[in-house]
Write an enzyme that holds these catalytic residues in place. Structure first.
Site, mmCIF file in Angstrom:
data_model
loop_
_atom_site.group_PDB
_atom_site.id
_atom_site.type_symbol
_atom_site.label_atom_id
_atom_site.label_comp_id
_atom_site.label_asym_id
_atom_site.label_seq_id
_atom_site.Cartn_x
_atom_site.Cartn_y
_atom_site.Cartn_z
ATOM 1 N N ASN A 10 -13.486 -9.766 46.606
ATOM 2 C CA ASN A 10 -12.355 -9.974 46.007
ATOM 3 C C ASN A 10 -11.035 -10.005 46.940
ATOM 4 O O ASN A 10 -10.750 -9.216 47.322
ATOM 5 C CB ASN A 10 -12.070 -8.958 44.831
ATOM 6 C CG ASN A 10 -10.790 -9.156 44.244
ATOM 7 O OD1 ASN A 10 -10.038 -9.932 44.077
ATOM 8 N ND2 ASN A 10 -10.308 -7.949 43.358
ATOM 9 N N TRP A 11 -10.404 -11.383 47.162
ATOM 10 C CA TRP A 11 -9.590 -11.177 48.084
ATOM 11 C C TRP A 11 -8.241 -11.058 47.511
ATOM 12 O O TRP A 11 -7.061 -11.027 48.198
ATOM 13 C CB TRP A 11 -9.619 -12.814 48.697
ATOM 14 C CG TRP A 11 -10.518 -12.998 49.734
ATOM 15 C CD1 TRP A 11 -11.469 -12.074 50.284
ATOM 16 C CD2 TRP A 11 -10.926 -14.210 50.664
ATOM 17 N NE1 TRP A 11 -12.208 -12.725 51.325
ATOM 18 C CE2 TRP A 11 -11.604 -14.035 51.418
ATOM 19 C CE3 TRP A 11 -10.218 -15.592 50.405
ATOM 20 C CZ2 TRP A 11 -12.288 -14.996 52.443
ATOM 21 C CZ3 TRP A 11 -10.732 -16.541 51.365
ATOM 22 C CH2 TRP A 11 -11.613 -16.128 52.009
ATOM 23 N N LYS A 12 -8.040 -10.700 46.139
ATOM 24 C CA LYS A 12 -6.920 -10.442 45.679
ATOM 25 C C LYS A 12 -5.856 -11.804 45.781
ATOM 26 O O LYS A 12 -6.017 -12.868 46.038
ATOM 27 C CB LYS A 12 -6.289 -9.301 45.810
ATOM 28 C CG LYS A 12 -7.503 -8.040 45.647
ATOM 29 C CD LYS A 12 -6.782 -6.557 45.714
ATOM 30 C CE LYS A 12 -8.038 -5.873 45.757
ATOM 31 N NZ LYS A 12 -7.708 -4.592 45.329
ATOM 32 N N HIS A 96 -10.380 -7.342 35.947
ATOM 33 C CA HIS A 96 -10.167 -6.471 37.052
ATOM 34 C C HIS A 96 -9.056 -5.427 36.570
ATOM 35 O O HIS A 96 -8.207 -5.539 35.942
ATOM 36 C CB HIS A 96 -9.691 -7.157 38.210
ATOM 37 C CG HIS A 96 -9.565 -6.548 39.538
ATOM 38 N ND1 HIS A 96 -8.549 -5.533 39.784
ATOM 39 C CD2 HIS A 96 -10.547 -6.292 40.580
ATOM 40 C CE1 HIS A 96 -8.876 -4.920 41.003
ATOM 41 N NE2 HIS A 96 -9.983 -5.518 41.259
ATOM 42 N N GLU A 98 -6.402 -4.311 38.297
ATOM 43 C CA GLU A 98 -5.217 -4.806 38.632
ATOM 44 C C GLU A 98 -4.482 -5.946 37.374
ATOM 45 O O GLU A 98 -3.318 -5.873 37.210
ATOM 46 C CB GLU A 98 -5.048 -5.504 39.799
ATOM 47 C CG GLU A 98 -5.198 -4.459 40.921
ATOM 48 C CD GLU A 98 -5.734 -4.820 42.258
ATOM 49 O OE1 GLU A 98 -5.927 -6.146 42.587
ATOM 50 O OE2 GLU A 98 -5.970 -3.824 43.117
ATOM 51 N N GLU A 168 -15.477 0.177 38.650
ATOM 52 C CA GLU A 168 -14.535 0.149 39.790
ATOM 53 C C GLU A 168 -13.479 1.352 38.987
ATOM 54 O O GLU A 168 -12.570 1.015 38.651
ATOM 55 C CB GLU A 168 -13.591 -0.946 39.545
ATOM 56 C CG GLU A 168 -14.758 -2.166 40.269
ATOM 57 C CD GLU A 168 -13.949 -3.047 41.157
ATOM 58 O OE1 GLU A 168 -14.093 -3.429 42.257
ATOM 59 O OE2 GLU A 168 -12.707 -3.371 40.869
ATOM 60 N N GLY A 174 -8.465 0.305 46.501
ATOM 61 C CA GLY A 174 -7.400 0.345 47.635
ATOM 62 C C GLY A 174 -6.810 1.502 47.924
ATOM 63 O O GLY A 174 -5.777 1.427 48.747
ATOM 64 N N SER A 214 -12.814 0.848 47.698
ATOM 65 C CA SER A 214 -12.856 1.298 48.779
ATOM 66 C C SER A 214 -14.102 1.141 49.489
ATOM 67 O O SER A 214 -14.701 2.039 50.495
ATOM 68 C CB SER A 214 -12.227 2.827 49.117
ATOM 69 O OG SER A 214 -10.952 2.584 48.600
ATOM 70 N N GLY A 235 -12.713 -5.173 47.785
ATOM 71 C CA GLY A 235 -11.407 -6.017 48.244
ATOM 72 C C GLY A 235 -10.893 -5.932 49.416
ATOM 73 O O GLY A 235 -11.487 -6.763 50.359
ATOM 74 N N GLY A 236 -10.154 -4.769 49.996
ATOM 75 C CA GLY A 236 -9.755 -4.862 51.301
ATOM 76 C C GLY A 236 -10.482 -5.157 52.331
ATOM 77 O O GLY A 236 -10.253 -5.810 53.483
#
Ligand code: PEP
Length: 250
Positions: A10-12, A96, A98, A168, A174, A214, A235-236
């Site tokens: 997930n590149w956001k 998600h 976010e 999640e 993150g 993470s 993600g990150g």
């Protein structure tokens, strides 16, 4: 039959089309011939075409980070399932945290988006997870059950065949804090039990439940060793081709 693991990026809101092409130039040779797991990259909408072109003919599928429930209409800023399908996008993240936290996404809109994605033949990755206060108050299981019941409302097991769920925990996204493999597996078992009640035992035993929060090259293999964990939503650590390839090859 063991469930094939799915490792999704997930590149956001990161990367331009140029960055996307550069990522795939570096990433694809590192995972070519990797057949053990399914690999999906979900870039921002802007980068979908660049990602699809770059990944064409490879073992990497491309997903969107959301999908609207209507096919078209006056919904500024939204993208529909038929639009994604015209590009050959195969997956879509839905719900998600976010989206829930910053953009007013609710259990009901998650249900609508999920239905639309399934109806269109996309593979939705439906995210559920508790916030820190809920975990500390001992409410994790209740929250997961509620999110599943509401997300899966009025969806038949037949329609849900492609469904993938991602657990999640919001406190792990993150933040560098990862759920221990055991704690994640416990939450996955709660989700699988709820899926059994809603869709039946056979469906639930085939349902893939990913862990997200993470995930890094250093913790991926311990998480993936859990029988209950059927892959990762990253993600990150998915932004860097080397680190995402290391996670894929855990
Ligand atoms: C995510 O965005 O779905 C996620 C799990 O992020 P991170 O890996 O950065 O915690």
């Amino acid at each position: 039959m063991p469930r094939t693991k799915l490792i999704a990026a997930n590149w956001k809101m990161y990367k331009t089309p140029d960055h996307t092409r550069a990522f795939f130039r570096d990433f694809l040779p590192q995972v070519s011939g990797h057949t053990r797991d399914e690999i999906v990259v979900c870039p921002p909408y802007l980068d979908l075409t660049a990602a699809l072109d770059a990944a064409k003919g490879s073992n990497v599928a491309i997903g969107a980070q959301n999908v609207h429930w209507k096919d078209e209409g006056a919904f500024t800023g939204e993208i529909s399932a038929p639009m994604l399908l015209t590009l050959n996008v195969t997956h879509a993240i839905v719900g998600h945290s976010e989206r829930r936290q910053y953009f007013g996404e609710t259990d009901d809109t998650v249900n609508l988006r999920l239905k639309a994605a399934l109806e269109a033949g996309l593979t939705p990755i439906c995210c559920v997870g508790e916030v820190l206060e809920e975990r500390e108050a001992g409410l994790t299981d209740d929250v997961l059950r509620r999110q599943c019941v509401r997300a899966f409302h009025a969806i038949s097991a037949k329609k849900a065949a492609r469904l993938v769920v991602a657990y999640e925990p919001v406190w792990a996204i993150g933040t560098g804090k990862t759920a221990t493999p055991e704690l994640a597996a416990e939450a996955h078992a709660v989700i699988r039990k709820e899926a059994t009640e809603i869709f039946g035992e056979e469906f639930a035993s085939n349902l893939r439940i990913l862990y997200g929060g993470s995930v890094k090259p250093e913790n991926a293999s311990a998480l993936m060793a859990q029988e209950e964990i059927d892959g990762a939503l990253v993600g990150g650590a998915s932004l860097d081709p080397k680190s995402f390839a290391a996670i894929v090859k855990y």
